[in-house]
Every structure is written in C-alpha cells, then in structure tokens.
Design a protein around this motif. Sequence first.
Motif, PDB file in Angstrom:
ATOM      1  N   PRO A  18       0.799  -1.227   0.000  1.00 31.67           N
ATOM      2  CA  PRO A  18       0.000   0.000   0.000  1.00 31.67           C
ATOM      3  C   PRO A  18       0.831   1.277   0.000  1.00 31.67           C
ATOM      4  N   ARG A  19       2.079   1.190   0.450  1.00 28.43           N
ATOM      5  CA  ARG A  19       2.934   2.383   0.510  1.00 28.43           C
ATOM      6  C   ARG A  19       3.439   2.798  -0.857  1.00 28.43           C
ATOM      7  N   THR A  20       3.440   1.885  -1.805  1.00 25.91           N
ATOM      8  CA  THR A  20       4.025   2.178  -3.117  1.00 25.91           C
ATOM      9  C   THR A  20       3.050   1.949  -4.271  1.00 25.91           C
ATOM     10  N   SER A  21       1.765   1.858  -3.947  1.00 24.61           N
ATOM     11  CA  SER A  21       0.777   1.612  -5.006  1.00 24.61           C
ATOM     12  C   SER A  21      -0.383   2.591  -4.882  1.00 24.61           C
ATOM     13  N   ALA A  22      -1.103   2.764  -5.965  1.00 32.12           N
ATOM     14  CA  ALA A  22      -2.265   3.642  -5.979  1.00 32.12           C
ATOM     15  C   ALA A  22      -3.310   3.098  -6.939  1.00 32.12           C
ATOM     16  N   VAL A  23      -4.565   3.334  -6.616  1.00 33.64           N
ATOM     17  CA  VAL A  23      -5.661   3.035  -7.537  1.00 33.64           C
ATOM     18  C   VAL A  23      -6.012   4.326  -8.266  1.00 33.64           C
ATOM     19  N   VAL A  24      -6.061   4.261  -9.587  1.00 37.52           N
ATOM     20  CA  VAL A  24      -6.432   5.411 -10.404  1.00 37.52           C
ATOM     21  C   VAL A  24      -7.821   5.153 -10.988  1.00 37.52           C
ATOM     22  N   VAL A  25      -8.754   6.033 -10.696  1.00 38.65           N
ATOM     23  CA  VAL A  25     -10.117   5.934 -11.236  1.00 38.65           C
ATOM     24  C   VAL A  25     -10.231   6.963 -12.351  1.00 38.65           C
ATOM     25  N   LYS A  53     -15.526  -1.456  -4.750  1.00 39.76           N
ATOM     26  CA  LYS A  53     -14.950  -2.434  -3.826  1.00 39.76           C
ATOM     27  C   LYS A  53     -13.434  -2.320  -3.789  1.00 39.76           C
ATOM     28  N   LEU A  54     -12.837  -2.139  -4.956  1.00 33.34           N
ATOM     29  CA  LEU A  54     -11.383  -2.014  -5.043  1.00 33.34           C
ATOM     30  C   LEU A  54     -10.900  -0.754  -4.333  1.00 33.34           C
ATOM     31  N   ARG A  59      -8.284   2.032   0.176  1.00 30.94           N
ATOM     32  CA  ARG A  59      -8.320   3.020   1.260  1.00 30.94           C
ATOM     33  C   ARG A  59      -8.062   2.367   2.612  1.00 30.94           C
ATOM     34  N   SER A  60      -8.707   1.230   2.857  1.00 30.60           N
ATOM     35  CA  SER A  60      -8.569   0.574   4.164  1.00 30.60           C
ATOM     36  C   SER A  60      -7.158   0.060   4.401  1.00 30.60           C
ATOM     37  N   SER A  61      -6.427  -0.177   3.323  1.00 29.30           N
ATOM     38  CA  SER A  61      -5.048  -0.654   3.445  1.00 29.30           C
ATOM     39  C   SER A  61      -4.055   0.492   3.603  1.00 29.30           C
ATOM     40  N   VAL A 180      -2.131  -3.221 -23.237  1.00 28.49           N
ATOM     41  CA  VAL A 180      -1.539  -3.133 -21.893  1.00 28.49           C
ATOM     42  C   VAL A 180      -0.701  -4.376 -21.604  1.00 28.49           C
ATOM     43  N   ASP A 181      -1.198  -5.537 -22.003  1.00 27.42           N
ATOM     44  CA  ASP A 181      -0.476  -6.791 -21.774  1.00 27.42           C
ATOM     45  C   ASP A 181       0.760  -6.901 -22.670  1.00 27.42           C
ATOM     46  N   PHE A 182       0.575  -6.739 -23.953  1.00 25.99           N
ATOM     47  CA  PHE A 182       1.633  -7.012 -24.930  1.00 25.99           C
ATOM     48  C   PHE A 182       2.658  -5.889 -25.045  1.00 25.99           C
ATOM     49  N   LEU A 183       2.169  -4.664 -25.183  1.00 25.24           N
ATOM     50  CA  LEU A 183       3.072  -3.552 -25.471  1.00 25.24           C
ATOM     51  C   LEU A 183       3.665  -2.932 -24.214  1.00 25.24           C
ATOM     52  N   TYR A 184       2.836  -2.757 -23.171  1.00 22.85           N
ATOM     53  CA  TYR A 184       3.294  -2.060 -21.974  1.00 22.85           C
ATOM     54  C   TYR A 184       3.653  -2.989 -20.826  1.00 22.85           C
ATOM     55  N   LYS A 185       3.521  -4.294 -21.070  1.00 23.08           N
ATOM     56  CA  LYS A 185       3.915  -5.311 -20.079  1.00 23.08           C
ATOM     57  C   LYS A 185       3.230  -5.092 -18.733  1.00 23.08           C
ATOM     58  N   GLY A 186       1.978  -4.637 -18.809  1.00 25.90           N
ATOM     59  CA  GLY A 186       1.183  -4.493 -17.607  1.00 25.90           C
ATOM     60  C   GLY A 186       0.609  -5.835 -17.178  1.00 25.90           C
ATOM     61  N   THR A 187      -0.020  -5.850 -16.022  1.00 23.35           N
ATOM     62  CA  THR A 187      -0.629  -7.054 -15.478  1.00 23.35           C
ATOM     63  C   THR A 187      -2.140  -6.955 -15.623  1.00 23.35           C
ATOM     64  N   ILE A 188      -2.743  -7.895 -16.352  1.00 23.52           N
ATOM     65  CA  ILE A 188      -4.191  -7.954 -16.494  1.00 23.52           C
ATOM     66  C   ILE A 188      -4.722  -8.931 -15.456  1.00 23.52           C
ATOM     67  N   THR A 189      -5.766  -8.527 -14.745  1.00 20.84           N
ATOM     68  CA  THR A 189      -6.331  -9.379 -13.707  1.00 20.84           C
ATOM     69  C   THR A 189      -7.802  -9.023 -13.540  1.00 20.84           C
ATOM     70  N   THR A 190      -8.401  -9.426 -12.426  1.00 20.16           N
ATOM     71  CA  THR A 190      -9.750  -8.994 -12.063  1.00 20.16           C
ATOM     72  C   THR A 190      -9.685  -8.371 -10.669  1.00 20.16           C
ATOM     73  N   SER A 191     -10.678  -7.569 -10.348  1.00 21.17           N
ATOM     74  CA  SER A 191     -10.625  -6.798  -9.102  1.00 21.17           C
ATOM     75  C   SER A 191     -10.556  -7.678  -7.861  1.00 21.17           C
ATOM     76  N   ASP A 192     -11.169  -8.861  -7.913  1.00 26.78           N
ATOM     77  CA  ASP A 192     -11.171  -9.744  -6.735  1.00 26.78           C
ATOM     78  C   ASP A 192      -9.840 -10.446  -6.511  1.00 26.78           C
ATOM     79  N   LYS A 193      -8.916 -10.297  -7.451  1.00 26.97           N
ATOM     80  CA  LYS A 193      -7.595 -10.921  -7.318  1.00 26.97           C
ATOM     81  C   LYS A 193      -6.538  -9.952  -6.804  1.00 26.97           C
ATOM     82  N   VAL A 194      -6.947  -8.706  -6.548  1.00 28.73           N
ATOM     83  CA  VAL A 194      -6.005  -7.684  -6.091  1.00 28.73           C
ATOM     84  C   VAL A 194      -6.137  -7.523  -4.581  1.00 28.73           C
ATOM     85  N   SER A 195      -4.991  -7.543  -3.902  1.00 27.93           N
ATOM     86  CA  SER A 195      -4.974  -7.326  -2.452  1.00 27.93           C
ATOM     87  C   SER A 195      -3.746  -6.515  -2.085  1.00 27.93           C
TER      88      SER A 195
END
Length: 200
Positions: A18-25, A53-54, A59-61, A180-195
């Motif tokens: 949580p110290r080094t991550s952020a959710v962008v809406v 939910k995410l 925020r709680s973290s 995002v997956d192929f070109l930017y090497k980002g991680t694709i997932t679903t919201s319930d898999k993020v903690s």
Amino acid sequence: MRVEVPEVKIAEKVVLDPRTSAVVVVDMQNDFVRREGKLYVPSAESTILPISKLVKLARSSGSLVIYTQDWHMKDDPEFKIWGEHALAGSWGAEVVEELRPMEGDLVVKKYRYDAFFESPMDYLLRVKGVRTLVVTGTVANICVLHTAASAALRWYDVVLPKDTVSAMTEFDYYSTLRQVDFLYKGTITTSDKVSWRRED
C-alpha cells in the motif's frame, strides 16, 4: 472482416504494497457513465461496483486513491472530435455519486486523454512514493489506455483489472487489454484478485 483476439495473460493473484501503489479511477463521470450523459458508455455502469470495492479495499489498506476528471473549457478544440462533454463545472463533469472522492483521495483534472499530459499527476505520484498503478475506469481505448501507456512509459508498473474497465465497443475493450499486456507489459487481472500487504 473477422479479427482473432490474441490471448491475454490473466494474473490469478496480485499483491501490492500500500505504501508504493495507488488506484487510479479514470473519468468515471456523469457524462460517460449515466444514460443522459453526453458521451454515454453503455458498459460503464457495470464497473461501478467492482471499482467501488477495489477503492474501499485500497483506502482501508492505506493505499492512495487518485481520480481523474475530464475537464474542458467552453471552446475546447476536443469538442470538434467528440462534441461538447465534461464541461468544467457542469453536472456531466462530476464523478458519479457512488464513486465520489473522499477526504485523503487526490483529484487530477485533465484536458486530454492522458492523465499525465500537462497535469501534476507524475509529480503527485512520485511525492507519494508510488511505483505501481492499478488503473480502472472509462473509456478503455482512449483515456484508460493513454493513461496506462503514459504511466508505463514513465516506468510505473501498471495493473489493469479487466472488470473495472469499460469501452464503447467490444473491439475497443479487448484491444486495450491486448495493448496493456503485450506492449506495456502491464498485469491484467480482475478486481477480486487484487490485495494489499505491507512488505516490511
């Protein structure tokens, strides 16, 4: 014409500090999300709950939550492309009630698709020590993708929960996941898999 969609890797578990991550809406505003909005995205409303939910979990973290607002002047040149939308100070430019920013969240007003363009976005993230962005919102192949791309070009790690992103067409949606997956090497997932968990 039939186009085959390349396979996109889906991460089954994403654990963030949580110290080094952020959710962008990104741009979850009335003009895009509500039926009476000026640039309505039909699938945007279905993303409100997973984004909410995410955001609550982040925020709680103790993780940062940052909102972008598409924000345009009366004579904005972009209106020649999309018509008038997200007019500064209007109902359409406001973030939808269900996702309203809270105390401690940051809000960045943006004037083009990319939330980093001519904005304090990068400065704010670096001051906060953020290195990983969980990007959510609408419109997938425009403001979401340009923001994710700009983040990746600045060497932020990008996480894209696919159930928190909406697009005007299925093609636009899947092409965004692919980029995002192929070109930017980002991680694709679903919201319930993020903690979140502190890495001490």
